[in-house]
Write an enzyme that holds these catalytic residues in place. Sequence first.
Site, PDB file in Angstrom:
ATOM      1  N   ARG A 240      -3.732 -27.396 -14.189  1.00  0.00           N
ATOM      2  CA  ARG A 240      -3.231 -27.588 -15.546  1.00  0.00           C
ATOM      3  C   ARG A 240      -3.137 -29.088 -15.813  1.00  0.00           C
ATOM      4  O   ARG A 240      -2.742 -29.869 -14.940  1.00  0.00           O
ATOM      5  CB  ARG A 240      -1.842 -26.961 -15.720  1.00  0.00           C
ATOM      6  CG  ARG A 240      -1.834 -25.443 -15.874  1.00  0.00           C
ATOM      7  CD  ARG A 240      -2.433 -24.970 -17.200  1.00  0.00           C
ATOM      8  NE  ARG A 240      -2.327 -23.535 -17.373  1.00  0.00           N
ATOM      9  CZ  ARG A 240      -3.234 -22.649 -16.959  1.00  0.00           C
ATOM     10  NH1 ARG A 240      -4.339 -23.049 -16.351  1.00  0.00           N
ATOM     11  NH2 ARG A 240      -3.055 -21.356 -17.179  1.00  0.00           N
ATOM     12  N   GLU A 269      -4.330 -30.442 -24.024  1.00  0.00           N
ATOM     13  CA  GLU A 269      -5.438 -29.569 -24.363  1.00  0.00           C
ATOM     14  C   GLU A 269      -5.236 -28.903 -25.730  1.00  0.00           C
ATOM     15  O   GLU A 269      -4.126 -28.453 -26.000  1.00  0.00           O
ATOM     16  CB  GLU A 269      -5.482 -28.477 -23.279  1.00  0.00           C
ATOM     17  CG  GLU A 269      -6.854 -28.066 -22.877  1.00  0.00           C
ATOM     18  CD  GLU A 269      -6.797 -27.183 -21.646  1.00  0.00           C
ATOM     19  OE1 GLU A 269      -6.490 -27.698 -20.549  1.00  0.00           O
ATOM     20  OE2 GLU A 269      -7.053 -25.991 -21.787  1.00  0.00           O
ATOM     21  N   HIS A 287     -12.012 -26.443 -19.852  1.00  0.00           N
ATOM     22  CA  HIS A 287     -11.213 -25.355 -19.261  1.00  0.00           C
ATOM     23  C   HIS A 287     -12.071 -24.100 -19.006  1.00  0.00           C
ATOM     24  O   HIS A 287     -11.837 -23.037 -19.590  1.00  0.00           O
ATOM     25  CB  HIS A 287      -9.998 -25.018 -20.141  1.00  0.00           C
ATOM     26  CG  HIS A 287      -8.878 -24.378 -19.365  1.00  0.00           C
ATOM     27  ND1 HIS A 287      -7.555 -24.496 -19.690  1.00  0.00           N
ATOM     28  CD2 HIS A 287      -8.899 -23.579 -18.266  1.00  0.00           C
ATOM     29  CE1 HIS A 287      -6.807 -23.813 -18.835  1.00  0.00           C
ATOM     30  NE2 HIS A 287      -7.607 -23.248 -17.959  1.00  0.00           N
TER      31      HIS A 287
HETATM   32  C1  DGY Z   1      -5.597 -19.253 -15.732  1.00  0.00           C
HETATM   33  O1  DGY Z   1      -5.747 -18.031 -15.638  1.00  0.00           O
HETATM   34  O2  DGY Z   1      -4.518 -19.791 -15.592  1.00  0.00           O
HETATM   35  C2  DGY Z   1      -6.801 -20.047 -16.040  1.00  0.00           C
HETATM   36  O3  DGY Z   1      -6.499 -21.373 -16.273  1.00  0.00           O
HETATM   37  C3  DGY Z   1      -7.536 -19.444 -17.206  1.00  0.00           C
HETATM   38  O4  DGY Z   1      -8.788 -20.022 -17.269  1.00  0.00           O
END
Ligand code: DGY
Length: 321
Positions: A240, A269, A287
């Site tokens: 993240r 984002e 992403h």
């Molecule tokens: C998640 O599932 O957390 C991923 O980042 C989605 O792409």
Amino acid sequence: MSLKVVVTGKIPTAGLETLLAAGLAPIAWDKDQPMTRAELLVAVKGAEILITLLTEKVDAELLDAAGSQLRAVCNVAVGYNNIDVAACSTRNVRVTNTPGVLTDATADIAFGLILMVTRRLGEGERVIRSNDPWQWGMHYMLGSGIQNRQLGVIGMGAIGIATARRAKVFGMKVAYYSRSKIDDKIATELGAKQMSFEELLATSDVVSVHCPSNDSTHHLIGAEQFRLMKKSAFLINTARGPIVNEQELVDALKAGEIAGAGLDVFEFEPKVNSGLLNLENVVLIPHLGSATAETRAAMATLAANNAVAIASSQAPLTPVN
Ligand code: DGY
């Protein structure tokens, strides 16, 4: 079952079919564009189960808008930093996520970024697309080999382990920093060495971020950490954005404190710090960690199965709280 199930974003049909097969008739958003916040607050009203995407912020305001009948929020993602889990728990709302089904897809992307940034593949592709003249040369566009180099994994959960497995096959050594020790068998298989955070940063050639995003990992990596890293090291983030201080990453890259970065996720984002955009030693992708058709179908199915379990008063398959 006549529960009100609201699916707040467009999900693969496999997920909707799972709900329908269990007798749940979801009210599902079917546009590619996510709902606006205002639309979302109206759509959730009266829902007993919400199936959400990571683009939706599930906070006290949204829970209040849904109402006190809400029983569950089933996120179609393994990460759940979009959800205020404490606020859900206070209201007796179950939260579920989708671990497992996106492990390989995300590890593939992490490893793809490692290869791209160390071998300058994005930069090389830009050369060809620019139509500028180029010529093979002994010293032309040399990258960094990864064999016998150390991959440092931050957060050795399923995706961290799967990335380390790929690294091992490519001849890398594996070190990790994690709250807990991994299973002995996996540690032996990978030859993985557990290190302190500082040692991992100081000794790794590639640092790959795989920990969850929460208050304790916010800006875990910033100016101080870049200074600890080797000048020849690369940072990869498929977890993240907010785990890395994006402005301080730009500053570190410009100052040559690290050699490059491969990013699938961004602090704000979908905005990307403009300082990253013209750096050649950075690979930026939007992403895509779980973005395969198979994986997205599996995520939607798992979220739907969690909803079905909760609707039938069974324990959810992959609970968060
Ligand atoms: C998640 O599932 O957390 C991923 O980042 C989605 O792409």
